[in-house]
Design an enzyme around this catalytic site. Structure first.
Site, short mmCIF file in Angstrom:
data_model
loop_
_atom_site.label_atom_id
_atom_site.label_comp_id
_atom_site.label_asym_id
_atom_site.label_seq_id
_atom_site.Cartn_x
_atom_site.Cartn_y
_atom_site.Cartn_z
N ASP A 32 56.29 41.02 35.34
CA ASP A 32 55.59 40.90 34.05
C ASP A 32 55.24 42.28 33.57
OD1 ASP A 32 54.16 39.73 36.31
OD2 ASP A 32 52.56 40.35 35.11
N ASN A 39 50.45 39.21 30.99
CA ASN A 39 50.91 37.85 31.26
C ASN A 39 50.15 36.47 30.86
OD1 ASN A 39 53.26 36.31 31.84
ND2 ASN A 39 52.92 36.93 34.31
N TRP A 47 44.70 30.51 41.12
CA TRP A 47 46.10 30.14 41.23
C TRP A 47 46.59 31.34 42.00
CZ3 TRP A 47 49.93 33.61 39.10
CH2 TRP A 47 51.30 33.04 39.54
N GLU A 64 47.83 41.02 51.36
CA GLU A 64 47.45 41.35 49.85
C GLU A 64 46.40 40.16 49.33
OE1 GLU A 64 50.79 42.06 47.42
OE2 GLU A 64 49.63 41.30 45.45
N ARG A 99 46.05 48.38 44.53
CA ARG A 99 47.22 47.94 43.75
C ARG A 99 47.11 48.13 42.19
NH1 ARG A 99 51.01 45.44 45.01
NH2 ARG A 99 50.81 43.73 43.79
N ASP A 130 51.45 38.33 50.35
CA ASP A 130 50.41 38.06 49.51
C ASP A 130 49.77 36.66 49.60
OD1 ASP A 130 49.00 37.95 47.05
OD2 ASP A 130 50.53 38.55 45.73
N HIS A 173 51.14 47.35 41.70
CA HIS A 173 51.57 46.27 41.39
C HIS A 173 52.96 46.27 40.69
CE1 HIS A 173 50.80 42.25 38.77
NE2 HIS A 173 51.65 41.97 39.72
N HIS A 202 60.75 41.35 46.99
CA HIS A 202 60.32 39.90 47.32
C HIS A 202 61.56 39.06 47.97
CE1 HIS A 202 56.90 39.69 44.38
NE2 HIS A 202 57.07 41.08 44.90
O1 EZ4 Z 1 51.45 36.49 40.12
O2 EZ4 Z 1 52.19 39.20 38.19
O3 EZ4 Z 1 52.05 40.61 43.90
N1 EZ4 Z 1 52.65 40.15 42.89
C1 EZ4 Z 1 51.78 39.04 42.12
C2 EZ4 Z 1 52.35 38.65 40.80
C3 EZ4 Z 1 51.50 37.84 40.08
C4 EZ4 Z 1 52.09 38.14 38.28
C5 EZ4 Z 1 51.02 37.52 37.62
O4 EZ4 Z 1 51.47 37.84 36.06
O5 EZ4 Z 1 50.65 38.78 42.57
O6 EZ4 Z 1 53.66 38.21 40.93
CO CO Z 2 49.98 39.94 44.21
#
Ligand code: EZ4
Ligand code: CO
Length: 402
Positions: A316, A37, A402, A236, A283, A210, A312, A122
Protein backbone atom coordinates in the site's frame (compact mmCIF):
# COMPACT_ATOMS: atom_id res chain seq x y z
CA UNK A 1 9.08 29.98 -10.08
CA UNK A 2 5.44 29.17 -9.34
CA UNK A 3 3.17 26.20 -8.75
CA UNK A 4 0.61 26.10 -11.56
CA UNK A 5 -1.35 22.99 -10.66
CA UNK A 6 -1.70 20.35 -7.92
CA UNK A 7 -3.29 17.29 -9.49
CA UNK A 8 -4.63 14.43 -7.38
CA UNK A 9 -4.68 11.11 -9.23
CA UNK A 10 -6.55 8.16 -7.73
CA UNK A 11 -6.03 4.83 -9.46
CA UNK A 12 -6.29 1.10 -8.79
CA UNK A 13 -3.72 -0.94 -10.76
CA UNK A 14 -4.27 -3.99 -8.50
CA UNK A 15 -4.81 -1.83 -5.41
CA UNK A 16 -5.70 1.81 -4.73
CA UNK A 17 -3.13 4.59 -4.82
CA UNK A 18 -3.48 8.35 -4.30
CA UNK A 19 -0.80 10.30 -6.14
CA UNK A 20 -0.06 14.02 -6.29
CA UNK A 21 1.52 15.73 -9.26
CA UNK A 22 2.73 19.30 -8.72
CA UNK A 23 3.20 21.17 -11.99
CA UNK A 24 5.26 24.37 -12.18
CA UNK A 25 5.32 27.29 -14.61
CA UNK A 26 8.77 26.16 -15.78
CA UNK A 27 7.54 22.77 -16.93
CA UNK A 28 9.26 20.83 -14.14
CA UNK A 29 6.88 18.64 -12.13
CA UNK A 30 7.13 16.49 -9.01
CA UNK A 31 5.32 13.34 -7.84
CA UNK A 32 4.23 12.40 -4.30
CA UNK A 33 2.32 9.46 -2.76
CA UNK A 34 -0.64 10.05 -0.39
CA UNK A 35 -2.04 6.51 -0.11
CA UNK A 36 -3.72 5.67 3.21
CA UNK A 37 -4.97 2.11 2.92
CA UNK A 38 -8.76 1.81 3.21
CA UNK A 39 -9.18 5.60 3.66
CA UNK A 40 -7.82 6.80 0.31
CA UNK A 41 -10.59 9.21 -0.65
CA UNK A 42 -10.37 11.13 2.62
CA UNK A 43 -6.76 12.05 1.79
CA UNK A 44 -7.63 12.78 -1.85
CA UNK A 45 -10.31 15.25 -0.69
CA UNK A 46 -7.97 16.80 1.89
CA UNK A 47 -5.49 17.45 -0.90
CA UNK A 48 -7.91 18.54 -3.59
CA UNK A 49 -10.38 20.55 -1.53
CA UNK A 50 -8.15 22.00 1.20
CA UNK A 51 -4.47 21.97 0.22
CA UNK A 52 -4.34 22.54 -3.54
CA UNK A 53 -6.05 25.98 -3.49
CA UNK A 54 -3.45 27.24 -0.97
CA UNK A 55 -0.48 26.15 -3.10
CA UNK A 56 -1.28 27.64 -6.49
CA UNK A 57 1.12 30.52 -7.18
CA UNK A 58 3.59 29.60 -4.38
CA UNK A 59 7.29 29.02 -5.03
CA UNK A 60 7.80 25.21 -5.11
CA UNK A 61 11.42 25.68 -4.02
CA UNK A 62 10.33 26.71 -0.50
CA UNK A 63 9.85 23.18 0.78
CA UNK A 64 10.30 24.03 4.44
CA UNK A 65 7.98 27.04 4.43
CA UNK A 66 5.27 25.07 2.62
CA UNK A 67 5.63 22.22 5.11
CA UNK A 68 5.23 24.60 8.05
CA UNK A 69 2.33 26.32 6.30
CA UNK A 70 0.47 23.03 5.91
CA UNK A 71 1.30 21.73 9.41
CA UNK A 72 1.21 24.79 11.69
CA UNK A 73 -0.96 26.79 9.36
CA UNK A 74 -4.01 24.53 9.48
CA UNK A 75 -4.40 24.73 13.29
CA UNK A 76 -5.50 21.03 13.48
CA UNK A 77 -2.25 19.17 13.79
CA UNK A 78 -1.16 15.60 13.07
CA UNK A 79 -3.39 12.64 12.23
CA UNK A 80 -2.93 10.06 9.49
CA UNK A 81 -5.03 11.89 6.87
CA UNK A 82 -3.32 15.26 7.37
CA UNK A 83 0.20 13.85 7.57
CA UNK A 84 -0.23 11.64 4.49
CA UNK A 85 -1.46 14.64 2.52
CA UNK A 86 1.46 16.79 3.71
CA UNK A 87 3.85 13.94 2.90
CA UNK A 88 2.65 13.78 -0.70
CA UNK A 89 3.21 17.51 -1.21
CA UNK A 90 6.59 17.37 0.52
CA UNK A 91 7.86 14.44 -1.57
CA UNK A 92 6.64 16.07 -4.79
CA UNK A 93 8.53 19.26 -3.85
CA UNK A 94 11.73 17.33 -3.07
CA UNK A 95 11.31 15.63 -6.45
CA UNK A 96 11.11 19.06 -8.10
CA UNK A 97 14.14 20.26 -6.11
CA UNK A 98 16.15 17.27 -7.32
CA UNK A 99 15.15 17.86 -10.93
CA UNK A 100 16.09 21.56 -10.67
CA UNK A 101 19.45 20.68 -9.14
CA UNK A 102 19.91 17.84 -11.63
CA UNK A 103 20.66 15.54 -8.67
CA UNK A 104 19.17 12.32 -7.33
CA UNK A 105 17.46 12.85 -3.98
CA UNK A 106 20.11 11.00 -1.94
CA UNK A 107 22.67 13.57 -3.11
CA UNK A 108 20.49 16.45 -1.95
CA UNK A 109 20.09 14.79 1.46
CA UNK A 110 23.82 14.48 2.02
CA UNK A 111 25.12 11.82 -0.32
CA UNK A 112 25.58 8.09 -0.26
CA UNK A 113 26.28 6.35 3.07
CA UNK A 114 26.13 2.80 1.70
CA UNK A 115 26.30 0.77 -1.50
CA UNK A 116 22.79 -0.64 -1.33
CA UNK A 117 19.75 -0.84 0.91
CA UNK A 118 19.27 -4.16 2.71
CA UNK A 119 15.63 -5.20 2.39
CA UNK A 120 13.50 -7.93 3.90
CA UNK A 121 10.92 -9.90 1.96
CA UNK A 122 7.72 -11.54 3.20
CA UNK A 123 7.52 -15.32 3.42
CA UNK A 124 4.26 -16.81 4.58
CA UNK A 125 2.42 -20.09 4.55
CA UNK A 126 -0.69 -21.86 5.84
CA UNK A 127 1.44 -23.93 8.24
CA UNK A 128 5.03 -24.25 9.45
CA UNK A 129 6.12 -26.59 6.66
CA UNK A 130 4.83 -24.28 3.93
CA UNK A 131 6.34 -21.19 5.59
CA UNK A 132 9.73 -22.89 5.89
CA UNK A 133 9.65 -23.64 2.15
CA UNK A 134 8.74 -20.04 1.40
CA UNK A 135 11.62 -18.70 3.48
CA UNK A 136 13.88 -20.97 1.41
CA UNK A 137 12.55 -19.42 -1.78
CA UNK A 138 13.49 -15.95 -0.54
CA UNK A 139 16.96 -17.13 0.46
CA UNK A 140 17.33 -18.60 -3.05
CA UNK A 141 16.31 -15.25 -4.56
CA UNK A 142 19.21 -13.67 -2.68
CA UNK A 143 17.43 -12.06 0.26
CA UNK A 144 19.60 -11.52 3.35
CA UNK A 145 16.55 -10.94 5.55
CA UNK A 146 13.11 -12.54 5.54
CA UNK A 147 9.98 -11.89 7.55
CA UNK A 148 8.14 -15.13 8.41
CA UNK A 149 4.39 -15.28 9.16
CA UNK A 150 2.44 -18.49 9.46
CA UNK A 151 -1.14 -19.78 9.82
CA UNK A 152 -2.17 -20.73 13.37
CA UNK A 153 -3.82 -24.13 14.00
CA UNK A 154 -7.43 -23.54 15.06
CA UNK A 155 -7.73 -20.10 13.45
CA UNK A 156 -9.29 -19.92 9.96
CA UNK A 157 -7.06 -17.02 8.87
CA UNK A 158 -4.54 -14.63 10.32
CA UNK A 159 -2.65 -11.45 9.53
CA UNK A 160 0.26 -11.77 7.13
CA UNK A 161 -0.72 -15.07 5.49
CA UNK A 162 -1.92 -14.81 1.92
CA UNK A 163 -3.24 -17.23 -0.68
CA UNK A 164 -1.07 -15.58 -3.33
CA UNK A 165 2.63 -16.34 -2.93
CA UNK A 166 3.90 -13.46 -5.07
CA UNK A 167 1.80 -10.65 -3.58
CA UNK A 168 0.26 -10.05 -0.18
CA UNK A 169 -2.69 -7.69 -0.17
CA UNK A 170 -4.77 -7.33 3.02
CA UNK A 171 -7.19 -4.64 1.71
CA UNK A 172 -9.19 -7.29 -0.06
CA UNK A 173 -12.91 -6.61 0.33
CA UNK A 174 -15.68 -4.17 -0.53
CA UNK A 175 -16.62 -4.20 3.17
CA UNK A 176 -14.23 -5.19 5.97
CA UNK A 177 -13.74 -8.94 6.26
CA UNK A 178 -13.93 -10.28 9.84
CA UNK A 179 -11.02 -12.36 11.15
CA UNK A 180 -10.96 -14.36 14.42
CA UNK A 181 -8.04 -14.16 16.82
CA UNK A 182 -6.67 -16.13 19.77
CA UNK A 183 -3.50 -14.85 21.45
CA UNK A 184 -3.12 -18.14 23.36
CA UNK A 185 -3.03 -20.22 20.16
CA UNK A 186 -0.65 -17.74 18.54
CA UNK A 187 1.83 -17.58 21.42
CA UNK A 188 2.09 -21.35 21.53
CA UNK A 189 2.73 -21.66 17.82
CA UNK A 190 5.18 -18.92 16.81
CA UNK A 191 8.27 -20.19 18.69
CA UNK A 192 7.90 -23.55 16.91
CA UNK A 193 8.05 -21.78 13.55
CA UNK A 194 11.34 -20.05 14.37
CA UNK A 195 12.79 -23.17 15.96
CA UNK A 196 12.14 -25.03 12.69
CA UNK A 197 13.51 -22.16 10.59
CA UNK A 198 16.80 -21.99 12.53
CA UNK A 199 17.15 -25.79 12.38
CA UNK A 200 16.75 -25.71 8.64
CA UNK A 201 18.62 -22.55 7.61
CA UNK A 202 21.03 -21.82 10.45
CA UNK A 203 21.81 -18.36 11.76
CA UNK A 204 23.23 -16.56 8.71
CA UNK A 205 19.90 -15.27 7.38
CA UNK A 206 18.14 -12.46 9.27
CA UNK A 207 14.64 -13.48 10.40
CA UNK A 208 11.89 -11.03 11.33
CA UNK A 209 8.35 -11.35 12.66
CA UNK A 210 5.33 -9.02 12.91
CA UNK A 211 2.78 -9.35 15.78
CA UNK A 212 0.54 -6.68 14.20
CA UNK A 213 -0.36 -5.01 17.52
CA UNK A 214 -2.08 -8.05 19.02
CA UNK A 215 -0.33 -8.56 22.35
CA UNK A 216 -0.34 -7.00 25.80
CA UNK A 217 3.03 -5.85 27.19
CA UNK A 218 3.43 -8.90 29.41
CA UNK A 219 2.55 -11.24 26.53
CA UNK A 220 5.03 -9.38 24.34
CA UNK A 221 7.71 -9.80 27.00
CA UNK A 222 7.02 -13.53 27.12
CA UNK A 223 7.07 -13.97 23.34
CA UNK A 224 10.29 -11.96 23.10
CA UNK A 225 11.84 -14.23 25.73
CA UNK A 226 10.58 -17.41 24.02
CA UNK A 227 12.12 -16.21 20.73
CA UNK A 228 15.51 -15.25 22.18
CA UNK A 229 17.21 -18.54 21.22
CA UNK A 230 16.32 -17.89 17.55
CA UNK A 231 18.02 -14.45 17.44
CA UNK A 232 15.42 -12.47 15.49
CA UNK A 233 16.53 -9.35 13.65
CA UNK A 234 13.37 -7.80 15.13
CA UNK A 235 9.96 -8.44 16.61
CA UNK A 236 7.53 -5.89 15.17
CA UNK A 237 4.47 -4.10 16.52
CA UNK A 238 4.01 -6.28 19.58
CA UNK A 239 1.46 -3.95 21.22
CA UNK A 240 -0.58 -0.96 20.07
CA UNK A 241 1.60 2.01 20.89
CA UNK A 242 -0.83 4.73 21.88
CA UNK A 243 0.88 4.40 25.25
CA UNK A 244 4.58 4.61 24.54
CA UNK A 245 5.33 3.85 28.21
CA UNK A 246 3.94 0.33 27.69
CA UNK A 247 7.25 -0.57 26.05
CA UNK A 248 9.15 -0.18 29.33
CA UNK A 249 7.75 -3.47 30.59
CA UNK A 250 8.49 -5.33 27.34
CA UNK A 251 12.03 -3.97 27.28
CA UNK A 252 12.71 -5.13 30.84
CA UNK A 253 11.76 -8.69 29.94
CA UNK A 254 13.47 -9.48 26.67
CA UNK A 255 16.62 -8.94 24.62
CA UNK A 256 14.78 -9.60 21.34
CA UNK A 257 15.15 -6.38 19.30
CA UNK A 258 11.93 -4.41 18.96
CA UNK A 259 10.53 -2.46 15.99
CA UNK A 260 7.42 -0.29 15.92
CA UNK A 261 5.87 2.71 14.20
CA UNK A 262 4.31 1.95 10.81
CA UNK A 263 1.06 3.62 11.96
CA UNK A 264 2.75 6.62 13.60
CA UNK A 265 2.43 9.94 11.86
CA UNK A 266 4.71 12.25 13.81
CA UNK A 267 7.77 12.51 16.01
CA UNK A 268 5.45 12.97 19.00
CA UNK A 269 4.25 9.38 18.56
CA UNK A 270 7.73 8.04 19.22
CA UNK A 271 9.72 10.54 21.28
CA UNK A 272 9.45 8.50 24.51
CA UNK A 273 10.17 5.26 22.65
CA UNK A 274 13.30 6.79 21.18
CA UNK A 275 14.65 8.91 24.02
CA UNK A 276 14.18 6.10 26.58
CA UNK A 277 15.71 3.65 24.09
CA UNK A 278 12.70 1.33 24.41
CA UNK A 279 12.95 0.22 20.77
CA UNK A 280 15.70 -0.69 18.33
CA UNK A 281 14.05 0.25 15.03
CA UNK A 282 11.61 3.02 14.13
CA UNK A 283 9.28 2.10 11.25
CA UNK A 284 7.53 5.40 10.56
CA UNK A 285 7.90 6.08 6.89
CA UNK A 286 7.72 8.96 4.49
CA UNK A 287 4.12 8.68 3.26
CA UNK A 288 2.40 8.44 6.65
CA UNK A 289 4.66 10.72 8.68
CA UNK A 290 4.75 14.05 6.88
CA UNK A 291 7.26 13.32 4.12
CA UNK A 292 11.02 13.61 3.96
CA UNK A 293 11.02 16.92 5.84
CA UNK A 294 9.48 15.32 8.93
CA UNK A 295 10.89 11.80 8.81
CA UNK A 296 14.41 13.20 8.71
CA UNK A 297 13.71 14.80 12.10
CA UNK A 298 12.54 11.45 13.47
CA UNK A 299 15.67 9.79 12.07
CA UNK A 300 17.91 12.49 13.53
CA UNK A 301 16.39 12.06 17.00
CA UNK A 302 16.69 8.29 16.65
CA UNK A 303 20.34 8.54 15.67
CA UNK A 304 21.28 10.23 18.94
CA UNK A 305 19.69 7.35 20.89
CA UNK A 306 21.10 4.47 18.84
CA UNK A 307 17.74 3.67 17.26
CA UNK A 308 17.91 2.71 13.59
CA UNK A 309 15.39 3.10 10.77
CA UNK A 310 13.34 0.21 9.41
CA UNK A 311 10.79 1.83 7.13
CA UNK A 312 7.41 0.29 6.42
CA UNK A 313 7.28 -0.93 2.82
CA UNK A 314 4.07 -2.91 2.26
CA UNK A 315 2.30 -2.81 -1.12
CA UNK A 316 0.00 0.00 0.00
CA UNK A 317 3.08 2.25 -0.03
CA UNK A 318 3.27 3.10 -3.72
CA UNK A 319 6.46 2.89 -5.81
CA UNK A 320 6.70 6.66 -5.29
CA UNK A 321 7.10 6.18 -1.54
CA UNK A 322 9.44 3.25 -2.15
CA UNK A 323 11.63 5.36 -4.43
CA UNK A 324 11.76 8.26 -1.97
CA UNK A 325 12.39 5.87 0.94
CA UNK A 326 15.28 4.19 -0.90
CA UNK A 327 17.00 7.55 -1.45
CA UNK A 328 16.51 8.31 2.24
CA UNK A 329 17.85 4.83 3.18
CA UNK A 330 20.87 5.32 0.92
CA UNK A 331 21.75 8.50 2.81
CA UNK A 332 20.52 8.17 6.42
CA UNK A 333 23.45 7.39 8.77
CA UNK A 334 21.39 5.23 11.20
CA UNK A 335 19.85 2.98 8.57
CA UNK A 336 18.74 -0.48 9.76
CA UNK A 337 16.71 -2.25 7.09
CA UNK A 338 13.92 -1.54 4.58
CA UNK A 339 10.73 -3.59 4.20
CA UNK A 340 10.11 -4.58 0.59
CA UNK A 341 7.00 -6.21 -0.84
CA UNK A 342 6.88 -6.51 -4.58
CA UNK A 343 4.21 -4.50 -6.38
CA UNK A 344 2.15 -6.12 -9.12
CA UNK A 345 3.19 -5.68 -12.74
CA UNK A 346 0.23 -3.38 -13.36
CA UNK A 347 1.39 -1.12 -10.50
CA UNK A 348 4.96 -1.05 -11.81
CA UNK A 349 3.65 -0.13 -15.29
CA UNK A 350 1.66 2.82 -13.93
CA UNK A 351 4.63 3.99 -11.82
CA UNK A 352 7.83 3.64 -13.88
CA UNK A 353 10.87 3.67 -11.57
CA UNK A 354 14.62 3.15 -11.73
CA UNK A 355 15.31 1.24 -8.49
CA UNK A 356 16.26 -2.41 -8.72
CA UNK A 357 16.85 -5.49 -6.54
CA UNK A 358 20.15 -7.35 -6.54
CA UNK A 359 21.53 -9.88 -4.03
CA UNK A 360 19.30 -8.84 -1.15
CA UNK A 361 19.74 -5.10 -1.66
CA UNK A 362 17.69 -2.46 -3.43
CA UNK A 363 19.60 0.16 -5.36
CA UNK A 364 18.47 3.62 -6.41
CA UNK A 365 19.27 5.02 -9.81
CA UNK A 366 20.75 8.44 -10.59
CA UNK A 367 17.67 10.00 -12.19
CA UNK A 368 17.27 13.54 -10.81
CA UNK A 369 14.64 13.64 -8.04
CA UNK A 370 13.34 10.38 -6.54
CA UNK A 371 13.26 8.63 -9.88
CA UNK A 372 9.59 7.52 -9.90
CA UNK A 373 6.96 8.85 -12.30
CA UNK A 374 3.28 8.20 -13.04
CA UNK A 375 1.83 7.30 -16.43
CA UNK A 376 -1.40 9.27 -16.18
CA UNK A 377 -3.17 7.84 -19.21
CA UNK A 378 -2.45 4.30 -18.03
CA UNK A 379 -3.55 5.21 -14.48
CA UNK A 380 -6.89 6.41 -15.91
CA UNK A 381 -7.56 2.87 -17.10
CA UNK A 382 -7.63 1.63 -13.48
CA UNK A 383 -10.42 3.49 -11.66
CA UNK A 384 -10.73 3.49 -7.84
CA UNK A 385 -12.33 0.42 -6.28
CA UNK A 386 -13.45 0.55 -2.67
CA UNK A 387 -11.34 -1.83 -0.60
CA UNK A 388 -11.08 -2.23 3.16
CA UNK A 389 -8.59 -3.82 5.49
CA UNK A 390 -10.09 -6.59 7.66
CA UNK A 391 -11.29 -6.17 11.23
CA UNK A 392 -10.49 -8.68 13.92
CA UNK A 393 -12.56 -10.27 16.71
CA UNK A 394 -11.70 -12.53 19.61
CA UNK A 395 -13.34 -15.95 19.67
CA UNK A 396 -16.17 -14.62 21.90
CA UNK A 397 -16.96 -11.84 19.39
CA UNK A 398 -15.16 -8.95 21.11
CA UNK A 399 -13.74 -6.49 18.58
CA UNK A 400 -9.94 -6.59 18.75
CA UNK A 401 -6.92 -5.08 16.97
CA UNK A 402 -6.36 -6.24 13.41
O1 EZ4 B 1 -0.74 -4.50 7.49
O2 EZ4 B 1 0.48 -1.93 5.34
O3 EZ4 B 1 4.60 -4.71 8.17
N1 EZ4 B 1 3.71 -4.56 7.40
C1 EZ4 B 1 2.41 -4.47 7.74
C2 EZ4 B 1 1.47 -4.16 6.60
C3 EZ4 B 1 0.16 -3.53 7.05
C4 EZ4 B 1 -0.46 -2.81 5.88
C5 EZ4 B 1 -1.71 -2.05 6.30
O4 EZ4 B 1 -2.16 -1.23 5.27
O5 EZ4 B 1 2.07 -4.62 8.89
O6 EZ4 B 1 1.27 -5.27 5.79
CO1 CO C 1 3.80 -4.40 10.23
Amino acid sequence: MKILDVKVIVCCPGRNFVTVKIVTDEGVYGIGDATLNGRELAVASYLEDHIAPCLIGRDPQQIEDIWQYLYRGCYWRRGAVTMSAIAAIDVALWDIKGKLANMPLYQLLGGRSREGVMVYGHANGADIAETVEEVGRYIDMGYKAVRAQCGIPGLPSTYGVSGDKMYYEPANADLPEENIWSTEKYLNHVPQLFNTLRDRYGFDVHLLHDCHHRLTPIEAGRLGKDLEPYRLFWLEDTVPAELQERFRLIRQHTTTPLAVGEVFNSIYDCNTLITEQLIDYIRSTIVHAGGISHVRRIAALAEIYNVRTGFHGATDLSPVTMGAALHFDTWVPNFGIQEYMRHTEATDDVFPSDYYFKNGYLHVGDTPGHGVDIDESLAAKYPYQRAYLPVNRLQDGTLFNW
